[in-house]
Design a protein around this motif. Structure first.
Motif, PDB file in Angstrom:
ATOM      1  N   LYS A   3     -17.560 -55.155  45.980  1.00  0.00           N
ATOM      2  CA  LYS A   3     -17.090 -53.797  46.270  1.00  0.00           C
ATOM      3  C   LYS A   3     -15.802 -53.890  47.076  1.00  0.00           C
ATOM      4  O   LYS A   3     -15.685 -54.698  48.004  1.00  0.00           O
ATOM      5  N   ALA A   4     -14.843 -53.050  46.726  1.00  0.00           N
ATOM      6  CA  ALA A   4     -13.550 -53.019  47.417  1.00  0.00           C
ATOM      7  C   ALA A   4     -13.470 -51.776  48.306  1.00  0.00           C
ATOM      8  O   ALA A   4     -14.095 -50.756  48.026  1.00  0.00           O
ATOM      9  N   ALA A   5     -12.704 -51.860  49.372  1.00  0.00           N
ATOM     10  CA  ALA A   5     -12.480 -50.721  50.265  1.00  0.00           C
ATOM     11  C   ALA A   5     -11.237 -49.978  49.779  1.00  0.00           C
ATOM     12  O   ALA A   5     -10.132 -50.535  49.774  1.00  0.00           O
ATOM     13  N   LEU A   6     -11.414 -48.732  49.372  1.00  0.00           N
ATOM     14  CA  LEU A   6     -10.323 -47.960  48.775  1.00  0.00           C
ATOM     15  C   LEU A   6     -10.034 -46.690  49.563  1.00  0.00           C
ATOM     16  O   LEU A   6     -10.956 -45.926  49.887  1.00  0.00           O
ATOM     17  N   PHE A  56     -11.282 -46.333  55.348  1.00  0.00           N
ATOM     18  CA  PHE A  56     -10.143 -46.622  56.231  1.00  0.00           C
ATOM     19  C   PHE A  56     -10.131 -48.076  56.698  1.00  0.00           C
ATOM     20  O   PHE A  56      -9.106 -48.581  57.127  1.00  0.00           O
ATOM     21  N   ASP A  57     -11.283 -48.731  56.639  1.00  0.00           N
ATOM     22  CA  ASP A  57     -11.367 -50.139  57.033  1.00  0.00           C
ATOM     23  C   ASP A  57     -10.998 -50.985  55.820  1.00  0.00           C
ATOM     24  O   ASP A  57     -11.847 -51.460  55.078  1.00  0.00           O
ATOM     25  N   LEU A  70      -5.405 -51.833  44.025  1.00  0.00           N
ATOM     26  CA  LEU A  70      -5.713 -50.415  43.830  1.00  0.00           C
ATOM     27  C   LEU A  70      -5.068 -49.529  44.888  1.00  0.00           C
ATOM     28  O   LEU A  70      -4.562 -48.448  44.579  1.00  0.00           O
ATOM     29  N   ASN A  71      -5.060 -49.960  46.140  1.00  0.00           N
ATOM     30  CA  ASN A  71      -4.473 -49.132  47.200  1.00  0.00           C
ATOM     31  C   ASN A  71      -2.962 -49.032  47.093  1.00  0.00           C
ATOM     32  O   ASN A  71      -2.363 -48.120  47.669  1.00  0.00           O
ATOM     33  N   ASN A  72      -2.349 -49.951  46.353  1.00  0.00           N
ATOM     34  CA  ASN A  72      -0.898 -49.901  46.188  1.00  0.00           C
ATOM     35  C   ASN A  72      -0.478 -49.383  44.816  1.00  0.00           C
ATOM     36  O   ASN A  72       0.712 -49.389  44.495  1.00  0.00           O
ATOM     37  N   HIS A  73      -1.439 -48.943  44.040  1.00  0.00           N
ATOM     38  CA  HIS A  73      -1.151 -48.297  42.761  1.00  0.00           C
ATOM     39  C   HIS A  73      -1.970 -47.003  42.687  1.00  0.00           C
ATOM     40  O   HIS A  73      -3.036 -46.958  42.064  1.00  0.00           O
TER      41      HIS A  73
END
Length: 491
Positions: free
Chosen positions: A34-37, A43-44, A98-101
């Motif tokens: 699981k990724a933090a998005l 936020f972490d 994902l956080n940068n796209h």
């Protein structure tokens, strides 16, 4: 000759081994991850430098490109074997991509991996998607169309600072911070829809919380060629941006500059600028709402420059426009002033008063919040009920219970009178002025330009000239103006 063949065979075996670990080690294992998005309300965030994961062949795509293209295609498997990513790093890699796209809003945080047991490196990732490929394609059309709408506010006369300011003001002007609290100020999870945290939420219906603001601004500015990343604070449950202007990095917080965040009303054209291009020192100062803490920039950069900690836009609560390279804004003047002054400002800082001042109503807002230690922080600001819009080559000032047209030469025309000062003034998709008043529960009003034209044509001779439907500014309202108005409506 035999030695040469042996060397070739060894080379082939090495390449096969590197390209396909299963060939050498016999089997792979699978695991759930699981990724933090940001787009899911996290936020972490785990960040990592993707450039450290080198492909086997120099000509191969980067891990960022491979994963991005795979996500966009809604691929069920994305092969990462050539990058030798340790399985302990894959969640951070996944998050980073994902956080940068922000246009990958349809990719879920949950995913599976297969990995080579002997080397503990990732073989493939198996994403989970929130939409079918057809649904994702339709949503991406909305996303990119909404992004184009925002970027249409920018033109070639603007430098990077002006682009950043224009996008900041336009996004805030049309955005609505959705209700996620009840009447007692208590957070209600059922009201906190996931779409509010994504850039897609902004481009879909302009309803976003801090992560949605951050991701949408990041996407727009990077597309415009202005470096911009996100800052996440798990301690604050908050996110904002870090943007590079003139070689230095600055903080930008669209959420705190969104007046609707405090009033819980959508007032088009109401924009604050207190948190635009500020230093880390300013953001962390212990003096009210500017107190940010725990922020971790994705790129690890610090905002050390204090160049704009005190800027002309700080107390401006209306949209600022850049036209032909110059700023146009409503200067609130001294803190005790009940006037605003419409000014033109060059990049060099020289100013020209466009016309005489406008009387306003001043509203004092005050509020507060508690930090993680339970310490209360209070803040206040003045909102002068004067708003600015730009349409058809002229400016419109909403103040003193009227809307006034101001031409580039400074000449003014009264368009209409109002029952109260406006809280919002903007332009809608039909190229008509819209406004909100301070005395009618934030109802939205529209000035129908074509109706103004028809009223003028059917009025008795000698009726007073109104500048609003005069599209070509020739002081005559006739069929030429009607044609241009109809063209706007049909577009």
């Amino acid at each position: 000759m035999k030695k040469r063949r042996f060397q070739i065979l060894i080379s082939v075996l090495i390449v096969l081994a590197l390209l396909s670990p299963v060939f050498v080690f016999g089997y792979t294992k699978e695991d759930e991850c699981k990724a933090a998005l940001l787009q899911e309300g996290d936020f972490d965030i785990e960040s990592t430098d993707l450039s450290q994961y080198k492909p086997l062949l120099r000509s191969a795509s980067t891990v960022d490109a491979v994963m991005y293209e795979g996500f966009l295609a809604c691929s069920s498997e994305i092969n990462l074997r050539t990058f030798n990513i340790p399985i302990d790093d894959i969640s951070a890699v996944y998050s980073e991509v994902l956080n940068n796209h922000p246009d990958l809003f349809f990719v879920d945080s949950a995913f599976r991996i297969s990995y080579v047991n002997a080397t503990r490196t990732v073989a493939s990732v198996y994403p989970t998607y929130k939409m079918t490929p057809e649904e994702a394609a339709a949503a991406l059309e909305i996303f990119y169309g909404g992004a184009d709408e925002v970027m249409a506010q920018v033109d070639n006369s603007m430098n990077d600072l002006q682009k950043a300011l224009t996008v900041h003001d336009y996004m805030i002007s049309i955005a609505d911070y959705p209700t996620i609290f009840d009447e007692n100020g208590t957070y209600v999870p059922a009201l906190d829809l996931e779409i509010y945290h994504s850039a897609y939420g902004f481009f879909l219906n302009h309803r976003v919380v801090c992560q949605g603001f951050t991701l949408a601004y990041q996407y727009i500015m990077n597309t415009l060629g202005v470096p911009c990343v996100y800052v996440a604070s798990d301690a604050m449950n908050h996110a904002w941006n870090l943007i590079q202007i003139g070689g230095a990095w600055y903080n930008v917080d669209l959420t705190f500059d969104n007046h609707d965040y405090d009033t819980e009303e959508n007032t088009n054209g109401s924009v604050m600028h207190a948190y635009f291009l500020k230093s880390d020192t300013f953001f962390s100062s212990d003096s009210g709402i500017e107190w940010h803490y725990g922020g971790v920039p994705d790129n690890g950069e610090a905002a050390t420059s204090t160049l704009y900690d005190s800027a002309f836009w700080d107390d401006v609560t209306a949209r600022i426009y850049t036209v032909n390279g110059d700023f146009y804004y409503l200067d609130p003047g001294p803190s005790n002033s009940t006037y605003v002054y419409f000014r033109k400002r060059t990049l060099a800082g020289s100013e020209t008063l466009m016309c005489s001042g406008f009387t306003t109503t001043v509203i004092n807002y005050s509020s507060g919040f508690y930090d993680e230690n339970g310490t209360a922080h209070y803040y206040s600001f003045k909102d002068r009920l004067a708003r600015l819009a730009y349409l058809d080559g002229r400016f419109y000032v909403g103040a003193n219970k009227k809307i006034t047209s101001v031409l580039p030469d400074g000449s003014t025309y009264q368009i209409c009178t109002l029952s109260a000062n406006p809280k919002g003034l903007a332009v809608n998709e039909s190229a008509n002025l819209i406004y909100h008043l301070n005395n009618d529960n934030n109802a939205l009003h529209e000035l129908d330009k074509y109706q103004y034209f028809k009223d003028h044509i059917t009025a008795e001779k000698g009726v007073n000239y109104n500048n609003y439907p005069d599209m070509n500014l020739d002081n005559v309202i006739n069929g030429k103006d009607a044609a241009q108005i109809l063209k706007q409506i049909n577009n």
